[in-house]
Design a protein around this motif. Structure first.
Motif, short mmCIF file in Angstrom:
data_model
loop_
_atom_site.label_atom_id
_atom_site.label_comp_id
_atom_site.label_asym_id
_atom_site.label_seq_id
_atom_site.Cartn_x
_atom_site.Cartn_y
_atom_site.Cartn_z
N THR A 146 33.77 36.19 32.21
CA THR A 146 33.82 35.63 30.87
C THR A 146 34.31 34.19 30.92
O THR A 146 34.74 33.67 31.96
N LYS A 147 34.28 33.56 29.77
CA LYS A 147 34.71 32.17 29.67
C LYS A 147 36.17 31.99 30.06
O LYS A 147 36.56 30.95 30.60
N VAL A 148 36.97 33.03 29.80
CA VAL A 148 38.40 32.94 30.10
C VAL A 148 38.75 33.52 31.46
O VAL A 148 39.93 33.56 31.82
N GLY A 149 37.75 33.98 32.20
CA GLY A 149 37.99 34.39 33.57
C GLY A 149 38.09 35.87 33.85
O GLY A 149 38.38 36.25 34.99
N SER A 150 37.87 36.71 32.87
CA SER A 150 37.86 38.15 33.12
C SER A 150 36.61 38.53 33.91
O SER A 150 35.52 38.03 33.62
N THR A 151 36.77 39.40 34.88
CA THR A 151 35.67 39.74 35.77
C THR A 151 35.42 41.23 35.83
O THR A 151 36.31 42.04 35.60
N ASP A 152 34.19 41.57 36.14
CA ASP A 152 33.78 42.93 36.43
C ASP A 152 32.88 42.91 37.65
O ASP A 152 32.09 41.99 37.82
N TYR A 153 33.00 43.94 38.48
CA TYR A 153 32.20 44.04 39.69
C TYR A 153 31.61 45.43 39.80
O TYR A 153 32.21 46.42 39.40
N ALA A 154 30.43 45.48 40.38
CA ALA A 154 29.89 46.76 40.78
C ALA A 154 30.77 47.36 41.87
O ALA A 154 31.33 46.63 42.71
N GLU A 155 30.90 48.67 41.87
CA GLU A 155 31.74 49.33 42.86
C GLU A 155 31.30 49.01 44.28
O GLU A 155 32.14 48.89 45.18
N SER A 156 30.03 48.84 44.49
CA SER A 156 29.50 48.62 45.82
C SER A 156 29.88 47.26 46.41
O SER A 156 29.77 47.07 47.62
N VAL A 157 30.32 46.33 45.58
CA VAL A 157 30.64 44.99 46.08
C VAL A 157 32.11 44.63 45.93
O VAL A 157 32.52 43.56 46.39
N LYS A 158 32.89 45.50 45.34
CA LYS A 158 34.31 45.21 45.18
C LYS A 158 34.99 44.99 46.53
O LYS A 158 34.78 45.74 47.47
N GLY A 159 35.77 43.95 46.59
CA GLY A 159 36.45 43.61 47.82
C GLY A 159 35.65 42.72 48.75
O GLY A 159 36.21 42.17 49.70
N ARG A 160 34.36 42.58 48.49
CA ARG A 160 33.51 41.76 49.34
C ARG A 160 32.97 40.53 48.61
O ARG A 160 32.81 39.47 49.22
N PHE A 161 32.67 40.69 47.33
CA PHE A 161 32.09 39.60 46.54
C PHE A 161 33.14 39.06 45.58
O PHE A 161 33.98 39.81 45.07
N THR A 162 33.04 37.78 45.30
CA THR A 162 33.91 37.14 44.34
C THR A 162 33.09 36.25 43.42
O THR A 162 32.35 35.39 43.90
N ILE A 163 33.22 36.47 42.13
CA ILE A 163 32.54 35.62 41.17
C ILE A 163 33.53 34.62 40.60
O ILE A 163 34.70 34.93 40.39
N SER A 164 33.05 33.42 40.37
CA SER A 164 33.87 32.38 39.78
C SER A 164 32.98 31.46 38.95
O SER A 164 31.76 31.51 39.06
N ARG A 165 33.61 30.65 38.14
CA ARG A 165 32.83 29.72 37.33
C ARG A 165 33.57 28.41 37.15
O ARG A 165 34.80 28.37 37.15
N ASP A 166 32.80 27.37 36.98
CA ASP A 166 33.31 26.05 36.68
C ASP A 166 32.79 25.72 35.29
O ASP A 166 31.63 25.35 35.13
N ASN A 167 33.64 25.86 34.31
CA ASN A 167 33.20 25.67 32.93
C ASN A 167 32.76 24.24 32.65
O ASN A 167 31.85 24.01 31.85
N ALA A 168 33.40 23.28 33.29
CA ALA A 168 33.04 21.89 33.09
C ALA A 168 31.63 21.59 33.57
O ALA A 168 30.95 20.72 33.04
N LYS A 169 31.19 22.31 34.60
CA LYS A 169 29.86 22.11 35.17
C LYS A 169 28.86 23.16 34.70
O LYS A 169 27.70 23.12 35.12
N ASN A 170 29.30 24.09 33.86
CA ASN A 170 28.44 25.19 33.41
C ASN A 170 27.79 25.90 34.59
O ASN A 170 26.59 26.20 34.58
N THR A 171 28.60 26.19 35.58
CA THR A 171 28.10 26.75 36.82
C THR A 171 28.88 28.01 37.18
O THR A 171 30.10 28.06 37.00
N VAL A 172 28.17 29.00 37.67
CA VAL A 172 28.78 30.23 38.16
C VAL A 172 28.43 30.38 39.64
O VAL A 172 27.35 29.98 40.08
N TYR A 173 29.37 30.94 40.39
CA TYR A 173 29.20 31.13 41.82
C TYR A 173 29.40 32.60 42.17
O TYR A 173 30.14 33.32 41.50
#
Length: 120
Positions: free
Chosen positions: A52-79
């Motif tokens: 979310t815009k404020v940084g709350s995250t959800d992950y599929a169980e299969s990727v927890k601990g391996r994948f990390t999502i992040s975002r740069d709001n100033a650049k409108n970019t998600v990683y």
């Protein structure tokens, strides 16, 4: 008009890492949610991770601990940082966003997809 441009997909060996990027462009007031979905061969599209815009995250169980999502709001970019990749992670990965625009209001936008292939 809003579009999502993805990058970072490719071929990697099992145990390796990739970093996907998705940049939103166009007439954007804010992006409430950004996320990644994937569609493995022969399977339905599924949520991988979202943030979310404020940084709350959800992950599929299969990727927890391996994948990390992040975002740069100033650049409108998600990683999506993908570590310890497994062959079962092979899929077309799609960026997704819920975007608030000044004129059109709320929009659901999809990227074109980027292929991630993990070899064993």
């Amino acid at each position: 008009q809003v579009q999502l441009v993805e990058s970072g997909g490719g071929l990697v060996q099992a145990g390796g890492s990739l970093r996907l990027s998705c940049a939103a462009s166009g007439s954007i007031f804010s992006i409430n949610v950004m996320g990644w979905y994937r569609q493995p061969p022969g399977k339905q599209r599924e949520l991988v991770a979202r943030i979310t815009k404020v940084g709350s995250t959800d992950y599929a169980e299969s990727v927890k601990g391996r994948f990390t999502i992040s975002r740069d709001n100033a650049k409108n970019t998600v990683y999506l940082q993908m570590n310890d990749l497994k062959p079962e992670d092979t899929a077309v990965y799609y960026c997704h966003a819920l975007v608030l625009t000044p004129i059109l209001g709320s929009l659901e936008v999809w990227g074109q997809g980027t292929l991630v292939t993990v070899s064993s």
